[in-house]
Design an enzyme around this catalytic site. Structure first.
Site, short mmCIF file in Angstrom:
data_model
loop_
_atom_site.label_atom_id
_atom_site.label_comp_id
_atom_site.label_asym_id
_atom_site.label_seq_id
_atom_site.Cartn_x
_atom_site.Cartn_y
_atom_site.Cartn_z
N HIS A 146 4.83 32.73 19.42
CA HIS A 146 5.69 33.03 18.25
C HIS A 146 5.72 34.51 17.88
O HIS A 146 6.60 34.92 17.11
CB HIS A 146 5.24 32.25 17.01
CG HIS A 146 5.30 30.76 17.16
ND1 HIS A 146 6.45 30.09 17.50
CD2 HIS A 146 4.34 29.80 17.00
CE1 HIS A 146 6.21 28.78 17.55
NE2 HIS A 146 4.93 28.58 17.25
O1 ZLV Z 1 1.01 26.07 18.08
O2 ZLV Z 1 -0.76 26.47 7.76
O3 ZLV Z 1 5.19 25.65 8.57
C1 ZLV Z 1 1.18 28.31 18.88
C2 ZLV Z 1 1.70 27.26 17.90
O4 ZLV Z 1 3.02 27.00 18.28
C3 ZLV Z 1 4.74 26.78 8.60
N1 ZLV Z 1 3.88 27.15 9.51
C4 ZLV Z 1 5.16 27.87 7.66
C5 ZLV Z 1 6.55 27.82 7.18
C6 ZLV Z 1 6.01 27.84 5.80
N2 ZLV Z 1 4.67 27.92 6.33
C7 ZLV Z 1 3.75 27.04 5.74
C8 ZLV Z 1 2.50 27.75 5.44
C9 ZLV Z 1 1.32 26.97 5.92
C10 ZLV Z 1 0.11 27.78 5.93
C11 ZLV Z 1 -1.04 27.35 6.79
C12 ZLV Z 1 -1.33 25.24 7.81
C13 ZLV Z 1 -2.52 24.96 7.17
C14 ZLV Z 1 -3.06 23.71 7.22
C15 ZLV Z 1 -2.41 22.74 7.93
C16 ZLV Z 1 -1.24 23.02 8.59
C17 ZLV Z 1 -0.68 24.28 8.53
C18 ZLV Z 1 0.57 24.54 9.24
N3 ZLV Z 1 1.29 25.67 9.36
C19 ZLV Z 1 1.26 23.59 9.96
N4 ZLV Z 1 2.36 24.14 10.49
C20 ZLV Z 1 2.36 25.40 10.14
C21 ZLV Z 1 3.42 26.33 10.58
C22 ZLV Z 1 2.99 27.22 11.73
C23 ZLV Z 1 2.78 26.51 13.01
C24 ZLV Z 1 2.33 27.45 14.09
C25 ZLV Z 1 2.18 26.79 15.44
C26 ZLV Z 1 1.59 27.74 16.47
C27 ZLV Z 1 -0.22 28.75 18.70
ZN ZN Z 2 2.36 24.73 18.75
#
Ligand code: ZLV
Ligand code: ZN
Ligand code: CA
Length: 393
Positions: A146
């Site tokens: 990302h």
């Molecule tokens: O696996 O996050 O949904 C590559 C990879 O592809 C969001 N982030 C963004 C949009 C608004 N924010 C939410 C903020 C969340 C902050 C912390 C978490 C904490 C606990 C549990 C789940 C999350 C989380 N965050 C779940 N999904 C998000 C995504 C980012 C996903 C990145 C995937 C990375 C390494």
């Molecule tokens: Zn992922």
């Protein structure tokens, strides 16, 4: 041991650095760098390191990172200090620079070392593939798809994949990037938006309102302007919750098979994000280690030089299972791998929590309902095949 020997006629290199694994994103953050330690310990328990060349990843230099990332972003990343008292999600910093310091991409102790070591491993892997010293090079600490030129995003700060592909492009005319992480590989797609030397192909959960990052629709195929060389060189496979091994394998073989036929890549970069497995804390799919690994096996059979990257994966014992199995596929020693997790795995207790006999293959847990009708899968295949009619190399 298990009698694992070097594969005949080709070489696998393995790039890791234990320093990277010690970092912490914060207590409640789902990204756990120690999943790499768990994976390596399982790989070692099977005796796989004897059959490959093992390298300690070095940190990439500022100049190397600068081949993609902007000066001002790197300067900031190299000097910014974490706040003495970490904020909780509620009081997230409203004025983030370069999207750093929020809850997805927190600032933590040693952040720059963590990022540059992840990139260093992937760059080392790319160089081994360029020199023909490796037929397959493995960088489980990379795969951070990302990260943008001047912005952190979704737990990713430095796009090691983009840097590694830029290196591959010095020695190979065309590179195929495939991404089986449950999230859309937006950063890599964006970096190579305007070139016909890289084709990107991501399989992901797609729900623009509710699932990160919200991009990667079926008809997102690169620039709409036919005069732009990158037109038709982005392939996206948007999926719904609960996809199974059988459906995924059928889709993967048919999409990647057609791409290879038309694009004729000279090397492959495969991001093996393990959050597409059943039971993942953030994922939504229903893949078993078998189905996830089938993608690696399919690519290996093509006989092209290849880099395997890590990526997501938020249930550490399943990440370790998948990446161990995929290391075995690279080494062609699947038949020598006893599915029962060896008793001498230092972290065996970790696998025991709910399983009497932990195995490599079987992910135990409540299956998710499959929301991918066969008709939709057919539509996706048809659309991809139509796009690829525009591509001829
Ligand atoms: O696996 O996050 O949904 C590559 C990879 O592809 C969001 N982030 C963004 C949009 C608004 N924010 C939410 C903020 C969340 C902050 C912390 C978490 C904490 C606990 C549990 C789940 C999350 C989380 N965050 C779940 N999904 C998000 C995504 C980012 C996903 C990145 C995937 C990375 C390494
Ligand atoms: Zn992922
Ligand atoms: Ca993906």
């Amino acid at each position: 041991q298990y009698g694992i020997v070097r594969p005949k006629g080709y070489n696998v290199t393995f790039h890791t650095n234990p320093e990277m694994e010690k970092h912490h994103f914060g207590q409640t953050h789902p990204m756990k760098p120690w999943r790499l330690t768990l994976s390596k310990s399982l790989i070692m328990s099977y005796g796989m390191p004897f059959a490959m060349d093992n390298y300690i990843a070095r940190a990439a230099t500022f100049e190397e990172l600068n081949n993609y990332h902007s000066n001002d972003y790197l300067d900031y990343l190299a000097t910014v200090q974490p706040e003495p008292v970490p904020r909780d999600v509620e009081s997230a910093n409203p004025d983030l620079k370069f999207n750093l310091g929020g809850s997805d991409c927190p600032l933590f102790e040693g952040l720059y070392d963590y990022c540059s070591t992840s990139a260093g491993g992937s760059l080392d892997a790319a160089r081994k593939v360029c020199n023909r010293e490796a037929d397959i090079a493995i960088s489980w600490g990379g795969g951070l798809h990302h990260a943008k030129k001047a912005e952190a995003s979704g737990f990713c700060y430095i796009n090691d994949i983009v840097l590694a592909i830029l290196q591959l492009l010095r020695c190979y005319p065309r590179v195929l990037y495939i991404d089986i992480d449950v999230h859309h590989g937006d950063g890599v797609e964006e970096a190579f938006f305007s070139t016909d030397r890289v084709m990107t192909c991501s399989f992901h959960k797609y729900d623009p309102q509710n699932f990160f990052p919200g991009t990667g629709a079926l008809d997102d195929n690169g620039p709409k302007n036919e005069f732009n060389a990158g037109a038709h060189h982005a392939i996206n496979v948007p999926l719904n919750d609960g996809i199974t091994d059988e459906q995924y394998a059928m889709l993967f073989d048919s999409v990647v098979g057609k791409i290879v036929e038309t694009f004729r890549p000279s090397a492959i970069a495969l991001q093996c994000g393990a959050d597409s497995l059943a039971g993942d804390r953030l994922g939504r799919f229903n893949l078993q280690v078998q189905g996830h690994g089938q993608c690696v096996a399919y690519c290996k059979k093509l006989g092209l030089p290849m880099i395997l990257f890590g990526g997501g994966g938020y249930t550490p014992r399943n990440v370790a299972r998948a990446w161990s199995w995929e290391t075995a596929i690279a080494l062609q020693c699947e038949d020598k791998i006893n599915p029962i997790i060896p008793a001498h795995t230092p972290w065996r207790d970790h696998f025991r929590q709910e399983e009497l006999l932990p195995t490599l293959e079987q992910i135990v847990g409540e299956p998710r309902q499959n929301k991918n009708p066969q008709k939709r899968i057919q539509e996706i295949v048809q659309h991809v095949h139509e796009q690829l009619r525009f591509v001829q190399h």
